[in-house]
Motif scaffolding. Structure first.
Motif, PDB file in Angstrom:
ATOM      1  N   ALA A   1      -2.219  10.924  10.529  1.00 31.07           N
ATOM      2  CA  ALA A   1      -3.466  10.698   9.801  1.00 31.07           C
ATOM      3  C   ALA A   1      -3.229  10.715   8.294  1.00 31.07           C
ATOM      4  O   ALA A   1      -3.887   9.981   7.546  1.00 31.07           O
ATOM      5  CB  ALA A   1      -4.499  11.754  10.182  1.00 31.07           C
ATOM      6  N   MET A   2      -2.300  11.550   7.838  1.00 28.78           N
ATOM      7  CA  MET A   2      -1.982  11.571   6.411  1.00 28.78           C
ATOM      8  C   MET A   2      -1.244  10.302   6.000  1.00 28.78           C
ATOM      9  O   MET A   2      -1.374   9.840   4.861  1.00 28.78           O
ATOM     10  CB  MET A   2      -1.171  12.822   6.077  1.00 28.78           C
ATOM     11  CG  MET A   2      -1.986  14.100   6.125  1.00 28.78           C
ATOM     12  SD  MET A   2      -1.136  15.540   5.452  1.00 28.78           S
ATOM     13  CE  MET A   2       0.081  15.857   6.747  1.00 28.78           C
ATOM     14  N   ILE A   3      -0.483   9.736   6.924  1.00 26.17           N
ATOM     15  CA  ILE A   3       0.150   8.444   6.640  1.00 26.17           C
ATOM     16  C   ILE A   3      -0.914   7.364   6.493  1.00 26.17           C
ATOM     17  O   ILE A   3      -0.874   6.532   5.587  1.00 26.17           O
ATOM     18  CB  ILE A   3       1.145   8.086   7.762  1.00 26.17           C
ATOM     19  CG1 ILE A   3       2.315   9.078   7.770  1.00 26.17           C
ATOM     20  CG2 ILE A   3       1.670   6.654   7.591  1.00 26.17           C
ATOM     21  CD1 ILE A   3       3.238   8.924   8.968  1.00 26.17           C
ATOM     22  N   LEU A   4      -1.902   7.389   7.360  1.00 20.82           N
ATOM     23  CA  LEU A   4      -2.957   6.376   7.333  1.00 20.82           C
ATOM     24  C   LEU A   4      -3.889   6.550   6.129  1.00 20.82           C
ATOM     25  O   LEU A   4      -4.317   5.574   5.521  1.00 20.82           O
ATOM     26  CB  LEU A   4      -3.771   6.439   8.622  1.00 20.82           C
ATOM     27  CG  LEU A   4      -3.052   6.024   9.908  1.00 20.82           C
ATOM     28  CD1 LEU A   4      -3.885   6.406  11.129  1.00 20.82           C
ATOM     29  CD2 LEU A   4      -2.775   4.530   9.914  1.00 20.82           C
ATOM     30  N   SER A   5      -4.201   7.789   5.795  1.00 21.54           N
ATOM     31  CA  SER A   5      -5.194   8.056   4.754  1.00 21.54           C
ATOM     32  C   SER A   5      -4.593   8.188   3.367  1.00 21.54           C
ATOM     33  O   SER A   5      -5.302   8.016   2.368  1.00 21.54           O
ATOM     34  CB  SER A   5      -5.960   9.339   5.085  1.00 21.54           C
ATOM     35  OG  SER A   5      -5.095  10.463   5.015  1.00 21.54           O
ATOM     36  N   GLY A   6      -3.320   8.519   3.298  1.00 21.97           N
ATOM     37  CA  GLY A   6      -2.710   8.788   2.002  1.00 21.97           C
ATOM     38  C   GLY A   6      -2.993  10.185   1.492  1.00 21.97           C
ATOM     39  O   GLY A   6      -2.737  10.492   0.319  1.00 21.97           O
ATOM     40  N   ALA A   7      -3.507  11.069   2.347  1.00 20.63           N
ATOM     41  CA  ALA A   7      -3.778  12.451   1.949  1.00 20.63           C
ATOM     42  C   ALA A   7      -2.480  13.210   1.726  1.00 20.63           C
ATOM     43  O   ALA A   7      -1.442  12.911   2.337  1.00 20.63           O
ATOM     44  CB  ALA A   7      -4.619  13.150   3.012  1.00 20.63           C
ATOM     45  N   LEU A   8      -2.545  14.215   0.861  1.00 19.83           N
ATOM     46  CA  LEU A   8      -1.393  15.048   0.543  1.00 19.83           C
ATOM     47  C   LEU A   8      -1.580  16.409   1.205  1.00 19.83           C
ATOM     48  O   LEU A   8      -2.646  17.021   1.094  1.00 19.83           O
ATOM     49  CB  LEU A   8      -1.243  15.217  -0.968  1.00 19.83           C
ATOM     50  CG  LEU A   8      -1.140  13.915  -1.781  1.00 19.83           C
ATOM     51  CD1 LEU A   8      -1.103  14.224  -3.276  1.00 19.83           C
ATOM     52  CD2 LEU A   8       0.089  13.117  -1.364  1.00 19.83           C
ATOM     53  N   PRO A   9      -0.568  16.933   1.886  1.00 18.12           N
ATOM     54  CA  PRO A   9      -0.734  18.199   2.600  1.00 18.12           C
ATOM     55  C   PRO A   9      -0.564  19.420   1.705  1.00 18.12           C
ATOM     56  O   PRO A   9       0.253  19.432   0.788  1.00 18.12           O
ATOM     57  CB  PRO A   9       0.392  18.146   3.643  1.00 18.12           C
ATOM     58  CG  PRO A   9       1.481  17.361   2.954  1.00 18.12           C
ATOM     59  CD  PRO A   9       0.759  16.326   2.128  1.00 18.12           C
TER      60      PRO A   9
END
Length: 564
Positions: free
Chosen positions: A193-201
C-alpha cells in the motif's frame, strides 16, 4: 417484455424514452420480477440454519440486540443470495459471461471435484444482481445489511481479500510523501500500500517474546511516542495503522489508541483480518469498530464462514473521506467480481445476524474445554498472560501451543501430530503451533488434538532433563531493529533499477525487496533500507534453521536484489 402499462406515467411506448431511461427502467423491472420470484420461492421455507450442530439457540424474527450496534438489529434474509438463487433458476437463453455458460461447458475435471451446482451460480453482474461500480441492487442491499450488523457507517464487500481493503484504506488516507505510523510486523499488504500511495513509514517495533518467538501488538504509549517524534520533525501522521488481533490473537488497546489519535485528528486503520468474530460474545474482546476505529478491514472468511478470499471494509466516523475510499476501491477491485464470493459474504452476515449474541457459544465452550485439558498436559505451554501482559486481551479462539519444554520445535511437533492424529494447525513456528477454533470446529477434532499432545508429552517428557533449550532456539533474538536506516522510500525502492548480489556481498547496499521471516512475521528488511550486519546475521540464522522466509525472489536467500 416491458408492456406499455408498465412504463413510467405519461409514456405510451418505448419511443418516448431515451436509451438510458429505457435501460434503467428495464433494469428496475427485472429486479422487481426477480424479487417477486424470490419471495414466492422462499415462501414456507425454513430460515437458514446455523452450522453448529446441537445449538439450542432459538431463532427469533423480532428485533435482536447485538453487541456491535447501539440499536436493535432486525434479521433479514440475505438479499444477494436470494437474488442469485432466483437468477440461476431462470429458463433463459444465455449469451453472457462466463464462458462455461452456467456449467454447460465446465471442465469435466472441475465438475468431478465440485459438481455442477457452483457453476449455476457463477454469474456475472446481471442487472437483477446489481453491480459494484456503480453500487446498486442486491449487492448494495447486502452491504447495507452488513453495515447494520457490524455497526459501521458503511461497509464494502471485497473480492480481493483483506489485502485489497488495506491497500484502499492506506491509499485513501495517505498521499505521496505523507507519513504512516505502523508496526513493523504489519502484513505485507501494508508495504504494498505504501508503494501504491507513496506514503512514508514511521515504524513502531512491537514487543517480542523470545520464549515464544512471537511478536505482539502496539501500545498507546508507543503510538504517542511516534506522534511526538514526528512533531519534533515538524510533521504529523496522515494515519495510524494497527494490526489487532495479531496472527497469534494478541489484541491492542484500540480504545486508548483511537482516543489518542483522534485528539490529533488522525484516523486509525485497523487490520482486523483475524478478528471478524470479535464483539459477538461477552467473553471476547471488543471489535475495532466498537473501540472507535475509523477504517477496519476484516477477513470474513478466516473465522466467520464466507468463502476464502472474501473480506469486508468498514468505515465509521467522519475523519476519512468516504468518496476517496470508493475511488480507491474502484481502482483496486475487479470489474468482474465473483458472485459466489459476494454471495458468501451476504450469507455469512445473515448467518451471524440470526442469533449474534449466542452463535459463538458452542465454539467458546469448546475453546474453554480445550484450554483446560491442554493446561494439564506436562511439557506443553499455552500462550496466555503473563506473556504479553501489556496488552488487554488474547483472542480466546486462537490457541498457541509451545513445545520447547519437551525439547521439540514447532515443526517437529507438527510433523508428529500430523502423522499420528492428522491434526493440521494454522501456524507452525520454530517453537510453537497455533490452532484456530471457529464455528466449524467439532469436539472430535479437539479430542484428537488433546490425545496427540498427551502422546507427545508421554514420549518426550522422560528426556526433559537431557534437553538443551538452545537446541530449539533459533538464535534469532533480539530482532535486529535497533539499526534501521532508510535510504529510499518504499515506493522509490520498488521502482528503482536493481541487481542481484550474493547475500554475503550485500552489506551496506540498499535493499530492493521485502524479506520477512516466519516466525515471527516481522520484516527484517524492507525495500529502501540499508542492509546491516545484524540483519544479515539474523537472516542467515533463519536459513540455517530451515525457517520460512517470505518476500525474496530467491527463497534460499543465497542472493538478494539491491537497488542501483
Amino acid at each position: 417484455m416491458i408492456l406499455a402499462s408498465s412504463l413510467p406515467s405519461g409514456t405510451n411506448s418505448m419511443l418516448g424514452l431515451t436509451k438510458n431511461q429505457y435501460l434503467s427502467h428495464f433494469r428496475r423491472s427485472r429486479v422487481f420480477v426477480c424479487q417477486q420470484e424470490t419471495n414466492i420461492s422462499e415462501a414456507g421455507k425454513d430460515d437458514i440454519k446455523s452450522p453448529i450442530q446441537g445449538s439450542s439457540a432459538e431463532v427469533t424474527k423480532g428485533n435482536i440486540s447485538i453487541l456491535n450496534s447501539q440499536t436493535a438489529y432486525q434479521y433479514t434474509p440475505p438479499p444477494l443470495v436470494s437474488a442469485l438463487e432466483a437468477a440461476a433458476i431462470q429458463k433463459a437463453a444465455t449469451f453472457h459471461f462466463p464462458g462455461h455458460n452456467r456449467g454447460r461447458a465446465a471442465p469435466s475435471s472441475l465438475i468431478r471435484l465440485i459438481g455442477m451446482r457452483p457453476f449455476l451460480y457463477d454469474l456475472g453482474e446481471l442487472p437483477e444482481l446489481g453491480s459494484f461500480f456503480p453500487l446498486e441492487g442486491p449487492i448494495m442491499e447486502a452491504q447495507k445489511e452488513a453495515a447494520k450488523l457490524f455497526g459501521s457507517s458503511e461497509t464494502w464487500f471485497l473480492v480481493g481479500g483483506t489485502t485489497c481493503g488495506i491497500q484502499a484504506a492506506i491509499m485513501a488516507t495517505c498521499s505521496p510523501g505523507d507519513t504512516l505510523i505502523l508496526p513493523r510486523n504489519s502484513h505485507m499488504s501494508a508495504i504494498s500500500a505504501m508503494i501504491l500511495s507513496g506514503a512514508l513509514p514511521h515504524y513502531i517495533f512491537p514487543e517480542y517474546d523470545s520464549d515464544w518467538e512471537v511478536a505482539g501488538g502496539v501500545t498507546p504509549s508507543q503510538i504517542e511516542k511516534a506522534v511526538k517524534e514526528l512533531e519534533t520533525k515538524g510533521t504529523k501522521a496522515a494515519a495510524v495503522f494497527v494490526t489487532s488481533p495479531t496472527y497469534h490473537g494478541i489484541c491492542s488497546d484500540l480504545s486508548a489508541i483511537c482516543h489518542l489519535c483522534h485528539s490529533y485528528g488522525t484516523p486509525v486503520i485497523v487490520d482486523e483480518a483475524h478478528g471478524a468474530h470479535l464483539g459477538f460474545h461477552p467473553q471476547m474482546p471488543k471489535s475495532a469498530l466498537q473501540q472507535g476505529a475509523d477504517l477496519v478491514v476484516q477477513s470474513t472468511h478466516k473465522v466467520l464462514c464466507s468463502l476464502t478470499q472474501s473480506s469486508m471494509l468498514h468505515i465509521s466516523g467522519s475523519i476519512v473521506n468516504r468518496e476517496r475510499i470508493r475511488r480507491c476501491l474502484q481502482i483496486l477491485q475487479s470489474t468482474s467480481p465473483s458472485m459466489l464470493l459476494l454471495a458468501s459474504l451476504d450469507a455469512a452476515r445473515a448467518q451471524i445476524s440470526k442469533n449474534p449474541e449466542t452463535i459463538f457459544n458452542e465454539a467458546m465452550e469448546l475453546s474453554t474445554e480445550a484450554k483446560s485439558s491442554i493446561e494439564k498436559i506436562p511439557g506443553i505451554s499455552l500462550l496466555d498472560f503473563p506473556s504479553f501482559s501489556s496488552f488487554p486481551a488474547i483472542d480466546p479462539m486462537r490457541l498457541t501451543l509451545g513445545f520447547w519444554k519437551l525439547g521439540l520445535s514447532g515443526y517437529e511437533a507438527d510433523e508428529i501430530l500430523s502423522r499420528d492424529q492428522k491434526v493440521i494447525p494454522e501456524i507452525v513456528g520454530t517453537r510453537s503451533i497455533t490452532i484456530v477454533i471457529s464455528m466449524g470446529t467439532c469436539r472430535d477434532h479437539l479430542l484428537r488434538l488433546v490425545a496427540g499432545l498427551k502422546q507427545l508429552s508421554e514420549a518426550f517428557l522422560p528426556f526433559l532433563g537431557e534437553v538443551d533449550d538452545g537446541v530449539i532456539n533459533s538464535g534469532q533474538e533480539p530482532l535486529p531493529f535497533t539499526n534501521v536506516s532508510v535510504q529510499l522510500s518504499v515506493r522509490d525502492a520498488f521502482f528503482a533499477s536493481k541487481r542481484r548480489v550474493n547475500i554475503r556481498e550485500s552489506l551496506g547496499e540498499i535493499c530492493g525487496e521485502l524479506i520477512c521471516p516466519y516466525p515471527p512475521g516481522t520484516p527484517v528488511l524492507c525495500p529502501g533500507e540499508i542492509i546491516t550486519e545484524e540483519a544479515l546475521d539474523y537472516l542467515l540464522g533463519v536459513r540455517v534453521n530451515f525457517g520460512l522466509i517470505a518476500g525474496p525472489s530467491d527463497p534460499t536467500l543465497s542472493s538478494i536484489f539491491v537497488c542501483e
